[in-house]
Write an enzyme that holds these catalytic residues in place. Structure first.
Site, PDB file in Angstrom:
ATOM      1  CD1 TRP A  77      -2.435   1.751   0.260  1.00 53.57           C
ATOM      2  CD2 TRP A  77      -2.760   1.321   2.445  1.00 53.57           C
ATOM      3  NE1 TRP A  77      -3.451   2.558   0.707  1.00 53.57           N
ATOM      4  CE2 TRP A  77      -3.679   2.318   2.031  1.00 53.57           C
ATOM      5  CE3 TRP A  77      -2.788   0.887   3.768  1.00 53.57           C
ATOM      6  CZ2 TRP A  77      -4.588   2.882   2.917  1.00 53.57           C
ATOM      7  CZ3 TRP A  77      -3.703   1.441   4.642  1.00 53.57           C
ATOM      8  CH2 TRP A  77      -4.594   2.425   4.224  1.00 53.57           C
ATOM      9  CG  HIS A 136      10.616  -6.463   4.384  1.00 52.05           C
ATOM     10  ND1 HIS A 136       9.589  -5.557   4.490  1.00 52.05           N
ATOM     11  CD2 HIS A 136      10.168  -7.419   3.519  1.00 52.05           C
ATOM     12  CE1 HIS A 136       8.574  -5.934   3.728  1.00 52.05           C
ATOM     13  NE2 HIS A 136       8.907  -7.061   3.129  1.00 52.05           N
TER      14      HIS A 136
HETATM   15  P1  A3P Z   1      -3.980  -8.619   5.485  1.00 55.45           P
HETATM   16  O1  A3P Z   1      -3.276  -9.925   5.304  1.00 55.45           O
HETATM   17  O2  A3P Z   1      -4.299  -8.335   6.917  1.00 55.45           O
HETATM   18  O3  A3P Z   1      -5.167  -8.470   4.606  1.00 55.45           O
HETATM   19  P2  A3P Z   1       2.579  -6.084   2.910  1.00 55.45           P
HETATM   20  O4  A3P Z   1       2.168  -5.217   1.766  1.00 55.45           O
HETATM   21  O5  A3P Z   1       3.542  -5.434   3.834  1.00 55.45           O
HETATM   22  O6  A3P Z   1       2.972  -7.425   2.441  1.00 55.45           O
HETATM   23  O7  A3P Z   1       1.270  -6.250   3.811  1.00 55.45           O
HETATM   24  C1  A3P Z   1       0.180  -6.980   3.342  1.00 55.45           C
HETATM   25  C2  A3P Z   1      -1.042  -6.544   4.098  1.00 55.45           C
HETATM   26  O8  A3P Z   1      -1.472  -5.262   3.614  1.00 55.45           O
HETATM   27  C3  A3P Z   1      -2.193  -7.500   3.850  1.00 55.45           C
HETATM   28  O9  A3P Z   1      -2.975  -7.464   5.044  1.00 55.45           O
HETATM   29  C4  A3P Z   1      -2.896  -6.840   2.682  1.00 55.45           C
HETATM   30  O10 A3P Z   1      -4.216  -7.256   2.503  1.00 55.45           O
HETATM   31  C5  A3P Z   1      -2.793  -5.378   3.099  1.00 55.45           C
HETATM   32  N1  A3P Z   1      -2.950  -4.456   1.968  1.00 55.45           N
HETATM   33  C6  A3P Z   1      -2.457  -4.579   0.711  1.00 55.45           C
HETATM   34  N2  A3P Z   1      -2.820  -3.535  -0.036  1.00 55.45           N
HETATM   35  C7  A3P Z   1      -3.556  -2.733   0.744  1.00 55.45           C
HETATM   36  C8  A3P Z   1      -4.231  -1.494   0.513  1.00 55.45           C
HETATM   37  N3  A3P Z   1      -4.212  -0.890  -0.655  1.00 55.45           N
HETATM   38  N4  A3P Z   1      -4.899  -0.940   1.557  1.00 55.45           N
HETATM   39  C9  A3P Z   1      -4.910  -1.542   2.764  1.00 55.45           C
HETATM   40  N5  A3P Z   1      -4.316  -2.711   3.033  1.00 55.45           N
HETATM   41  C10 A3P Z   1      -3.633  -3.307   2.035  1.00 55.45           C
END
Ligand code: A3P
Length: 324
Positions: A77, A136
């Site tokens: 995000w 990370h």
């Molecule tokens: P969940 O597994 O709780 O749904 P990262 O991007 O660091 O890998 O984190 C992934 C998490 O961010 C996942 O959480 C994913 O669904 C959520 N995520 C991805 N895109 C997003 C967005 N545009 N808005 C909010 N959450 C998002």
């Protein structure tokens, strides 16, 4: 030279790297993977080797922007928001980079992509300006790789319980549900002891929190839950930090809403590229978009697990102003 380590390394590496890795404290994680502790956090060999190459080889440019996070904290995000901010008003909705590519392709990881296959990747063909990268690793490890350059670092952190469940889902995306259920408990244990990939979580978050206090012009500390509850204010903060604040006219023309809509969970999740594509490392893009909710961990963790995490948080974050 440690023969076992040199055998597992993905490419030819110098004796110094191999000797360094062999000399580090090591432990086995919940999946039986050997992890090494380097500058306060735990990594498998391949990731660590890439981190060492990054620290040694990376030549920062003053305008570089780095998106940093603990895995599963909202990296995708934040990458999308950063790209959308910097690219605003340059594209139509059809040819926007975020419509054509997954955020992880647009903002590549140092240690999980660029330095994974080569100790000296060719970065000369990166076309974005400013250049966008991600990582990370914790602050102290990133700082060493940035070699005193005045790059901007944007860090996103998230509630540990939701990170744990999100991580578990991500890992188990292709496993049978029974197998996955068992691994949640093991993963929980490893999160609690801190011996987990990129862990301990608290060291990670605190490293950037301290970094943001010490270098407020260079480190922005954002919270996933606040991006959810007050997206406009957080997006404005990000834009100001990156040196591209919204003009009054842009605010009146709905530029913020446009960016937030483009980067919304449902919009990104439903883009063709994110429904069908795959990263060079073999991760289906769709696995980066699960539920995108706050507090979903309640549906998976037992009250005992929650209590133990609450105690850890209280203990480890005492003395900081970090609120969960
Ligand atoms: P969940 O597994 O709780 O749904 P990262 O991007 O660091 O890998 O984190 C992934 C998490 O961010 C996942 O959480 C994913 O669904 C959520 N995520 C991805 N895109 C997003 C967005 N545009 N808005 C909010 N959450 C998002």
């Amino acid at each position: 030279m440690d023969k076992e380590i040199s055998k597992n390394l993905p490419r030819e590496d110098d004796e110094e790297t191999i000797n360094l890795i062999s000399s580090l404290p090591s432990d086995i994680d919940f999946e039986g993977t050997k992890l090494f502790k380097y500058q306060g956090c735990w990594y498998n060999e391949k990731t660590l080797q890439a981190i060492l190459s990054f620290q040694r080889d990376f030549e920062p440019q003053d305008t570089d922007i780095i998106v940093a996070s603990f895995p599963k904290s909202g990296t995708t995000w934040l990458k999308a928001l950063t790209v959308a901010l910097l690219e605003r008003s340059k594209h139509s909705s059809d040819n926007h980079p975020l419509v054509l590519e997954n955020p992880h392709s647009l903002v590549p990881f140092f240690e999980l992509r660029l330095y994974l296959k080569s100790s000296k990747p060719d970065l000369s063909n990166i076309s974005s300006s400013p250049r966008l990268f991600s990582t990370h690793v914790p602050f102290q490890t990133l700082k060493e790789g940035l070699k005193n350059s005045p790059c901007k670092i944007v860090y996103v952190w998230r509630n540990l319980k939701d990170v744990l469940v999100s991580f578990w889902y991500f890992k188990c995306a292709n496993q049978e549900i029974e197998e996955a259920k068992n691994s949640l408990e093991s993963m929980f244990e490893s999160f609690c002891t801190g011996v987990s990939y990129y862990g301990p979580f608290w060291e990670h978050v605190l490293s950037y929190w301290r970094g943001s206090l010490e270098y407020p012009k260079h480190v922005l500390f954002l919270k996933y839950e606040e991006l959810k509850t007050e997206p406009h204010a957080q997006l404005k903060k990000l834009a100001e930090f990156l040196g591209c604040p919204f003009t009054l006219q842009e605010e009146e023309n709905g530029s913020l809403e446009e960016i937030l809509d483009l980067c919304s969970f449902s919009n990104l999740k439903n883009l063709e590229i994110n429904k069908t594509g795959r990263t060079p490392g073999g991760v289906d893009h769709k696995n980066f978009f699960r539920k995108g909710q706050v507090g979903d961990s309640k549906n998976y963790l037992t009250p005992e697990m929650e209590k133990r995490i609450d105690m850890i948080i209280e203990d480890k974050f005492r003395g900081s102003d970090i609120k969960f």
